[in-house]
Scaffold this motif. Structure first.
Motif, PDB file in Angstrom:
ATOM      1  N   GLN A  74       0.635  -1.197  -0.231  1.00 41.84           N
ATOM      2  CA  GLN A  74      -0.038  -0.149  -0.002  1.00 41.84           C
ATOM      3  C   GLN A  74       0.815   1.456   0.079  1.00 41.84           C
ATOM      4  O   GLN A  74       0.797   2.253  -0.586  1.00 41.84           O
ATOM      5  CB  GLN A  74      -0.839  -0.011   1.364  1.00 41.84           C
TER       6      GLN A  74
ATOM      7  N   ASN B  70      -8.156  -1.779   7.668  1.00 40.12           N
ATOM      8  CA  ASN B  70      -8.451  -0.434   6.670  1.00 40.12           C
ATOM      9  C   ASN B  70      -8.643   0.646   7.659  1.00 40.12           C
ATOM     10  O   ASN B  70      -9.681   0.874   7.961  1.00 40.12           O
ATOM     11  CB  ASN B  70      -9.683  -0.698   5.631  1.00 40.12           C
TER      12      ASN B  70
ATOM     13  N   LEU C   7     -10.997   3.477   6.482  1.00 39.06           N
ATOM     14  CA  LEU C   7     -12.388   3.233   6.876  1.00 39.06           C
ATOM     15  C   LEU C   7     -12.700   3.041   8.138  1.00 39.06           C
ATOM     16  O   LEU C   7     -13.906   3.520   8.561  1.00 39.06           O
ATOM     17  CB  LEU C   7     -12.797   1.778   6.047  1.00 39.06           C
TER      18      LEU C   7
HETATM   19  C1  LIG Z   1     -10.219   1.330   2.592  1.00 36.26           C
HETATM   20  O1  LIG Z   1     -11.503   1.765   2.583  1.00 36.26           O
HETATM   21  C2  LIG Z   1     -11.975   2.456   1.431  1.00 36.26           C
HETATM   22  C3  LIG Z   1     -13.301   3.057   1.495  1.00 36.26           C
HETATM   23  O2  LIG Z   1     -14.160   1.882   1.399  1.00 36.26           O
HETATM   24  C4  LIG Z   1     -11.319   2.218   0.050  1.00 36.26           C
HETATM   25  O3  LIG Z   1     -11.749   3.321  -0.845  1.00 36.26           O
HETATM   26  C5  LIG Z   1     -10.017   1.928   0.178  1.00 36.26           C
HETATM   27  O4  LIG Z   1      -9.701   1.412  -1.172  1.00 36.26           O
HETATM   28  C6  LIG Z   1      -9.623   0.751   1.374  1.00 36.26           C
HETATM   29  N1  LIG Z   1      -8.351   0.746   1.269  1.00 36.26           N
HETATM   30  C7  LIG Z   1      -7.766  -0.382   1.372  1.00 36.26           C
HETATM   31  C8  LIG Z   1      -6.388  -0.370   1.534  1.00 36.26           C
HETATM   32  O5  LIG Z   1      -8.173  -1.535   1.327  1.00 36.26           O
END
Ligand SMILES: *[C@@H]1O[C@H](CO)[C@@H](O)[C@H](O)[C@H]1NC(C)=O
Length: 617
Positions: free
Chosen positions: A70, A306, A309
């Motif tokens: 990430q 996450n 989130l």
């Molecule tokens: C975390 O959640 C957000 C909102 O749902 C999303 O846009 C994002 O891609 C997610 N990040 C990861 C690393 O999964």
């Protein structure tokens, strides 16, 4: 009436006249709150479990791996420019508008200070987006409105002719904050247009516009803005005249609703969420159960998968009962109108504009190991989870609401758990399989070391809540801040707002754990599981997380359990966080962020903003 809702929260306790000792109520609440029902995990996260209720690998291994991936992806889009020209082009691609005037000065400033992050200022963009729905004169008038009232908890800063100063009417107690902000701004004020700023003097966020309105505002803000036929590259002249003078004469009325000591989740915390979201639709009365649907979207088993989130409250109706901000904030002066207020942090759903905390900039609490309290290498630190703090997250005025606050839950869980905790442990010695295993409090204490305590005295309490908390928690020794570096694992728990100590924790060789509702200017720059260890606000994964990094060697239910500490991983995260903070969370980075934010703010408040921008060929 004032605490009607709090009574519901503790209805079980308070509905009986013979109120049982709070300790009993507390234990009952928390023994179940923290006992993670294994079966539910199995049902929801079946992917990770075999039929025997075992996982074939540790979720944290996967999360650490994902963190690296990430971060690499984030960095490649955050840090792509190496010239003013590419930075401008990237800006236009990302934000569908030309960069603001003096962007070239900003770029010079940033590159001469070796800024790593040159392109990703999404926090600035997101925070300012709804303000495009207001006209420049409306924004200026709103600023004057809130600065000219005496009881608003707002301080003013004015920028005129390349000089920055405090506006009249700011209470002396918060002068340090304005002075700190001014110290940052002074570095680049010559490039800023004339304007006034309203800074939030409270820790708690202020502005929460209801969903339908804020969505409309954001839609309006997203409309593409192109430089008009007459491209103007300079801020307007005579801007000073557009800001009505703020004088010593302050008006006693206020545009804010005072909700100190009151519940704020339904009125403020969740109003920015869609009406169909759980935070708007559900009221959870049984706070003794862990709400699985509330954690599931942002979790892998007990662990935060996450972080972004997890800061979104819309799927987390249970937070209404789990944080001081929502249960009973010390200072809460809120508005549903989009007032332009600059705050040091905000919770999900709030519309304050974040700026780098002067607290950090001014080194109010600094990483400064010394001969008495050095910062030894990771392996030479004490294997223990360490936290000291005060009960400042919210006010518990005699209603027992302290039992839901995250700091109190942390101290209870880490120091005095009263029910078995489900800890993810190897199923047998040397096995590569893990299972959530109930561990009795007495065994837990022998298995893992914590030193997590409040210091004397209990603050922000009233009535019986002062004595009840003192009896429940006792007190730990007061420590010199620099003593922290003696411990491997440091916990950073929310208080009433931004964290004053997370930066020093990152800068140290210790490994910071962090649970937080509040999000600051640097959000996105740090990657959880690579630069720090995230912990869910419910804390139900705390013991498993500690077990993973600290290792265990002892008896669980009479069975010998051994798990080698993940020392290399722990040290890797501690070092990555330390190194990265030294690159993107320096004072220079705070300046660079604030500079860019204020150039954007300058354009937003300029009458000719639709034609205004750097011209890019
Ligand atoms: C975390 O959640 C957000 C909102 O749902 C999303 O846009 C994002 O891609 C997610 N990040 C990861 C690393 O999964």
């Amino acid at each position: 009436m004032l605490f009607a809702a709090a009574v519901c929260f503790l209805g079980e306790t308070l509905s009986q006249d013979s109120v049982p000792p709070s300790k009993v109520a507390f234990s009952r609440l928390h023994s179940t709150l923290f006992a993670v029902p294994l079966m539910l995990f199995l049902a929801r996260a079946s992917l990770w479990y075999s039929h025997s209720g075992r996982v074939n690998f540790h979720p944290i291994d996967l999360l650490i791996y994902e963190g690296k991936v990430q971060h690499t992806a984030w960095l490649s889009q955050a840090s792509a420019s190496n010239s003013f020209f590419t930075a401008s082009r990237k800006y236009k691609q990302r934000y569908h508008q030309p960069p603001p005037p003096n962007f070239n000065k900003w770029y010079e400033y940033a590159s001469s200070r070796s800024a790593v992050v040159t392109d990703d200022f999404d926090n600035v963009y997101d925070d300012l987006l709804p303000f495009w729905s207001l006209s420049p004169s409306e924004i200026r008038r709103y600023t004057w409105d809130i600065l000219s009232q005496s009881n608003n908890g707002v301080g003013g800063i004015s920028i005129r002719d390349g000089k920055v100063d405090v506006l009249p009417g700011t209470p002396g107690t918060h002068r340090w904050m304005l002075d700190g902000a001014i110290r940052i701004i002074e570095n680049f004020v010559e490039w800023l247009p004339d304007m006034d700023l309203a800074l939030n003097l409270n820790d708690e966020p202020r502005v929460a516009v209801p969903y339908r309105d804020i969505e409309k505002m954001r839609r309006k803000g997203r409309q593409p803005r192109l430089v008009g036929a007459n491209k103007i590259t300079k801020f307007s002249d005579n801007r000073a005249g557009g800001w009505a003078p703020v004088t010593e004469e302050q008006f006693p009325d206020t545009n804010f609703e005072m909700l100190s000591f009151q519940r704020t989740f339904y009125e403020y915390g969740s109003v920015g969420c869609p009406p169909s979201s759980p935070a708007r639709r559900q009221r959870l009365w049984d706070t003794s159960q862990l709400c699985m649907t509330c954690t599931y979207p942002h979790s892998l088993g007990q662990f935060v998968s996450n972080w972004t989130l997890s800061g979104d409250v819309c799927h987390q109706p249970d937070l209404a009962d789990l944080h001081g901000l929502y249960l009973s904030p010390a200072a809460f002066q809120g508005s549903h109108k989009l007032f332009p207020i600059f705050s040091q942090s905000k919770a999900g759903g709030f519309n304050d504009i974040r700026f780098p905390s002067p607290w950090n900039y001014m080194d109010k609490v600094a990483y400064a190991p010394n001969e008495v309290y050095p910062d030894p290498s990771f392996r030479d630190k004490k294997v223990s989870l360490f936290w000291r703090g005060v009960t400042s997250e919210g006010v518990s005025p005699g209603t027992g609401v302290w039992k839901g606050m995250s700091r109190q839950r942390l101290v209870h869980l880490a120091s005095n758990p009263t029910a078995p905790q489900h800890v993810l442990l190897p199923v047998s010695e040397g096995a590569k399989q893990f299972a959530y295993t109930p561990v009795a409090p007495s065994e837990l204490k022998k298995l893992l070391s914590t030193d997590v305590h409040f210091v004397d005295p209990i603050v922000r309490c009233g009535g019986r809540d002062c004595a009840d908390q003192a009896a429940e928690f006792g007190f730990g020794d007061k420590v010199d801040f620099q003593e922290h570096w003696g411990y491997k694992f440091l916990f950073d728990a929310d208080g009433a707002g931004f964290s004053g100590r997370f930066l020093p924790f990152l800068q140290s060789r210790s490994l910071p754990f962090k649970s937080a509702l509040f999000r600051e200017w640097w959000e996105g720059r740090l990657t959880p599981w690579l630069h720090f260890v995230p912990v869910d606000l419910r804390m139900h994964g705390l013991w498993s997380t500690l077990a993973y990094f600290a290792g265990v060697d002892g008896l669980v239910g009479g069975r010998k359990v051994k798990w080698e500490p993940k020392g290399r991983e722990a040290e890797m995260i501690a070092e990555e966080g330390r190194e990265w903070a030294g690159k993107v969370l320096r004072k220079e980075d705070m300046e660079i962020y604030f500079f860019r934010l204020l150039l954007e703010w300058g354009r937003l408040t300029d009458d000719r903003r639709d034609e205004l921008g750097m011209y890019i060929p």
